[in-house]
Write a protein that holds these residues in place. Structure first.
Motif, PDB file in Angstrom:
ATOM      1  N   PRO A   1       0.663   4.257  -4.682  1.00 14.22           N
ATOM      2  CA  PRO A   1       0.317   4.848  -5.674  1.00 14.22           C
ATOM      3  C   PRO A   1       1.885   5.843  -6.647  1.00 14.22           C
ATOM      4  O   PRO A   1       1.761   6.225  -7.230  1.00 14.22           O
ATOM      5  CB  PRO A   1       0.488   6.531  -4.274  1.00 14.22           C
ATOM      6  CG  PRO A   1      -0.062   5.830  -3.432  1.00 14.22           C
ATOM      7  CD  PRO A   1       0.968   4.346  -2.923  1.00 14.22           C
TER       8      PRO A   1
ATOM      9  N   TYR B   1     -12.680  11.648  -4.616  1.00 17.67           N
ATOM     10  CA  TYR B   1     -11.274  11.488  -4.053  1.00 17.67           C
ATOM     11  C   TYR B   1     -11.063  13.397  -4.212  1.00 17.67           C
ATOM     12  O   TYR B   1     -10.459  13.382  -5.746  1.00 17.67           O
ATOM     13  CB  TYR B   1     -10.806  10.459  -3.854  1.00 17.67           C
ATOM     14  CG  TYR B   1     -10.930   9.403  -3.094  1.00 17.67           C
ATOM     15  CD1 TYR B   1     -11.309   9.066  -2.607  1.00 17.67           C
ATOM     16  CD2 TYR B   1     -12.075   8.278  -3.702  1.00 17.67           C
ATOM     17  CE1 TYR B   1     -11.744   7.601  -1.248  1.00 17.67           C
ATOM     18  CE2 TYR B   1     -12.369   7.469  -3.695  1.00 17.67           C
ATOM     19  CZ  TYR B   1     -12.549   6.787  -2.269  1.00 17.67           C
ATOM     20  OH  TYR B   1     -12.430   6.011  -2.361  1.00 17.67           O
ATOM     21  N   SER B   2     -10.872  13.840  -3.393  1.00 20.07           N
ATOM     22  CA  SER B   2      -9.936  15.007  -4.559  1.00 20.07           C
ATOM     23  C   SER B   2      -8.709  15.284  -4.762  1.00 20.07           C
ATOM     24  O   SER B   2      -8.656  15.833  -5.622  1.00 20.07           O
ATOM     25  CB  SER B   2      -9.884  16.602  -2.684  1.00 20.07           C
ATOM     26  OG  SER B   2      -9.573  15.738  -1.988  1.00 20.07           O
ATOM     27  N   ALA B   3      -8.066  14.163  -3.965  1.00 19.64           N
ATOM     28  CA  ALA B   3      -6.944  13.843  -5.209  1.00 19.64           C
ATOM     29  C   ALA B   3      -6.339  12.579  -5.322  1.00 19.64           C
ATOM     30  O   ALA B   3      -6.775  11.894  -5.186  1.00 19.64           O
ATOM     31  CB  ALA B   3      -6.003  14.392  -3.491  1.00 19.64           C
ATOM     32  N   GLU B   4      -5.434  13.475  -6.379  1.00 19.21           N
ATOM     33  CA  GLU B   4      -5.416  11.330  -7.328  1.00 19.21           C
ATOM     34  C   GLU B   4      -4.911  10.820  -6.898  1.00 19.21           C
ATOM     35  O   GLU B   4      -5.079   9.367  -6.310  1.00 19.21           O
ATOM     36  CB  GLU B   4      -4.884  12.090  -8.378  1.00 19.21           C
ATOM     37  CG  GLU B   4      -3.860  10.595  -9.459  1.00 19.21           C
ATOM     38  CD  GLU B   4      -3.439  10.842 -10.286  1.00 19.21           C
ATOM     39  OE1 GLU B   4      -1.894  10.984 -10.515  1.00 19.21           O
ATOM     40  OE2 GLU B   4      -3.358  12.364 -10.934  1.00 19.21           O
ATOM     41  N   THR B   5      -3.997  11.001  -6.077  1.00 15.98           N
ATOM     42  CA  THR B   5      -3.223   9.613  -4.822  1.00 15.98           C
ATOM     43  C   THR B   5      -4.208   9.133  -3.996  1.00 15.98           C
ATOM     44  O   THR B   5      -4.372   8.221  -3.240  1.00 15.98           O
ATOM     45  CB  THR B   5      -2.193  10.687  -3.875  1.00 15.98           C
ATOM     46  OG1 THR B   5      -1.396  11.097  -4.905  1.00 15.98           O
ATOM     47  CG2 THR B   5      -1.885   9.724  -3.104  1.00 15.98           C
ATOM     48  N   ASP B   6      -4.970  10.091  -3.403  1.00 18.89           N
ATOM     49  CA  ASP B   6      -6.227   9.089  -2.350  1.00 18.89           C
ATOM     50  C   ASP B   6      -7.059   8.126  -3.323  1.00 18.89           C
ATOM     51  O   ASP B   6      -7.169   7.376  -2.892  1.00 18.89           O
ATOM     52  CB  ASP B   6      -7.072  10.203  -1.724  1.00 18.89           C
ATOM     53  CG  ASP B   6      -6.696  11.706  -0.662  1.00 18.89           C
ATOM     54  OD1 ASP B   6      -4.930  10.490  -0.083  1.00 18.89           O
ATOM     55  OD2 ASP B   6      -7.079  12.886  -1.121  1.00 18.89           O
ATOM     56  N   ALA B   7      -7.378   8.515  -4.717  1.00 16.32           N
ATOM     57  CA  ALA B   7      -8.283   7.380  -5.338  1.00 16.32           C
ATOM     58  C   ALA B   7      -7.498   6.409  -5.270  1.00 16.32           C
ATOM     59  O   ALA B   7      -7.881   5.381  -5.299  1.00 16.32           O
ATOM     60  CB  ALA B   7      -8.347   8.862  -6.606  1.00 16.32           C
ATOM     61  N   LYS B   8      -5.762   6.711  -5.783  1.00 18.31           N
ATOM     62  CA  LYS B   8      -4.880   5.535  -6.378  1.00 18.31           C
ATOM     63  C   LYS B   8      -5.096   4.483  -4.861  1.00 18.31           C
ATOM     64  O   LYS B   8      -5.020   3.437  -4.780  1.00 18.31           O
ATOM     65  CB  LYS B   8      -3.781   6.051  -6.347  1.00 18.31           C
ATOM     66  CG  LYS B   8      -3.487   6.279  -7.398  1.00 18.31           C
ATOM     67  CD  LYS B   8      -2.342   6.568  -8.449  1.00 18.31           C
ATOM     68  CE  LYS B   8      -1.930   7.417  -9.891  1.00 18.31           C
ATOM     69  NZ  LYS B   8      -0.241   7.665  -9.657  1.00 18.31           N
ATOM     70  N   LEU B   9      -4.703   5.356  -3.345  1.00 18.37           N
ATOM     71  CA  LEU B   9      -4.558   4.342  -2.390  1.00 18.37           C
ATOM     72  C   LEU B   9      -5.872   3.375  -2.201  1.00 18.37           C
ATOM     73  O   LEU B   9      -6.277   2.650  -2.171  1.00 18.37           O
ATOM     74  CB  LEU B   9      -4.462   5.227  -1.320  1.00 18.37           C
ATOM     75  CG  LEU B   9      -3.276   5.851  -0.941  1.00 18.37           C
ATOM     76  CD1 LEU B   9      -2.975   6.839  -0.046  1.00 18.37           C
ATOM     77  CD2 LEU B   9      -2.340   4.429  -0.827  1.00 18.37           C
ATOM     78  N   ALA B  10      -7.360   4.434  -2.826  1.00 23.41           N
ATOM     79  CA  ALA B  10      -8.396   3.507  -2.547  1.00 23.41           C
ATOM     80  C   ALA B  10      -8.821   2.093  -3.689  1.00 23.41           C
ATOM     81  O   ALA B  10      -9.681   1.801  -3.755  1.00 23.41           O
ATOM     82  CB  ALA B  10     -10.183   4.656  -3.577  1.00 23.41           C
TER      83      ALA B  10
ATOM     84  N   ARG C   1       0.999  -1.274  -0.059  1.00 18.73           N
ATOM     85  CA  ARG C   1      -0.218   0.450   0.203  1.00 18.73           C
ATOM     86  C   ARG C   1       0.991   1.570   0.125  1.00 18.73           C
ATOM     87  O   ARG C   1       0.706   2.321  -0.722  1.00 18.73           O
ATOM     88  CB  ARG C   1      -0.960  -0.269   1.462  1.00 18.73           C
ATOM     89  CG  ARG C   1      -1.678   1.478   1.012  1.00 18.73           C
ATOM     90  CD  ARG C   1      -2.746   1.069   2.296  1.00 18.73           C
ATOM     91  NE  ARG C   1      -3.029   2.351   2.931  1.00 18.73           N
ATOM     92  CZ  ARG C   1      -4.222   2.962   2.053  1.00 18.73           C
ATOM     93  NH1 ARG C   1      -5.242   1.750   1.217  1.00 18.73           N
ATOM     94  NH2 ARG C   1      -5.286   4.185   2.202  1.00 18.73           N
TER      95      ARG C   1
END
Length: 165
Positions: free
Chosen positions: A95, A144-153, A91
């Motif tokens: 990202p 998600y507001s950030a691309e990185t957050d979406a990648k973690l999701a 995890r």
């Protein structure tokens, strides 16, 4: 301090608390050692094995060693913890993996028999997971507001999809 308090080890020393016959009903990564084992009250744990017993109200979050003794199984708790450790490592690197761009301009990655897509959704980002062999697909409902957050999701969606798709 009473005479033998130094030999007590939490619930292991308490009468009426079952010492064997527990079942692990879940486990979680606390992301850092941040909690005392609820059985021995001495080991600081990062990976919590959630244990239940029919003769004990509620559940206890315990470390690996206590889980081994409570389950009377010295293999499964270590395997669970190893999976959690590997998942945490994976995890953390997720990202920064090489994501490709589809013809539609969406970020995607193919791994473990799945296609994971991170795409624009209004002002944010959303996630879709597809099991490549069967074509079963699940789109995330959260933005998600950030691309990185979406990648973690997407990583979390992969873990979910392995059990459900």
């Amino acid at each position: 301090m009473d005479r033998d308090s130094h030999t007590r080890r939490g619930k292991w020393s308490e009468a009426g608390v079952p010492k064997k016959g527990w079942t692990c009903v879940g486990f979680e990564d606390l992301e850092e050692p941040s909690q005392l084992c609820e059985m021995c009250d001495s080991a600081e744990i990062r990976y919590a094995h959630i244990m239940e017993h029919p003769d004990y109200p509620g559940s206890l979050q315990v470390g690996c060693v206590c889980a081994e003794h409570m389950e009377e199984d010295y293999k499964r708790p270590r395997e669970r913890e190893k999976r959690l450790r590997n998942s945490a490592r994976r995890r953390a690197a997720w990202p920064s993996r090489k994501w490709r761009t589809s013809r539609q301009g969406n970020l995607y990655i193919n791994t473990d028999g799945f296609n994971l897509t991170v795409y624009r959704a209004g002002a944010g980002w959303s996630v879709r997971v597809l099991r490549r062999a069967s074509g079963a697909v699940q789109a995330g409902s959260k933005v998600y507001s950030a691309e990185t957050d979406a990648k973690l999701a997407a990583f979390n969606a992969l873990l979910w999809a392995k059990d459900h798709l």
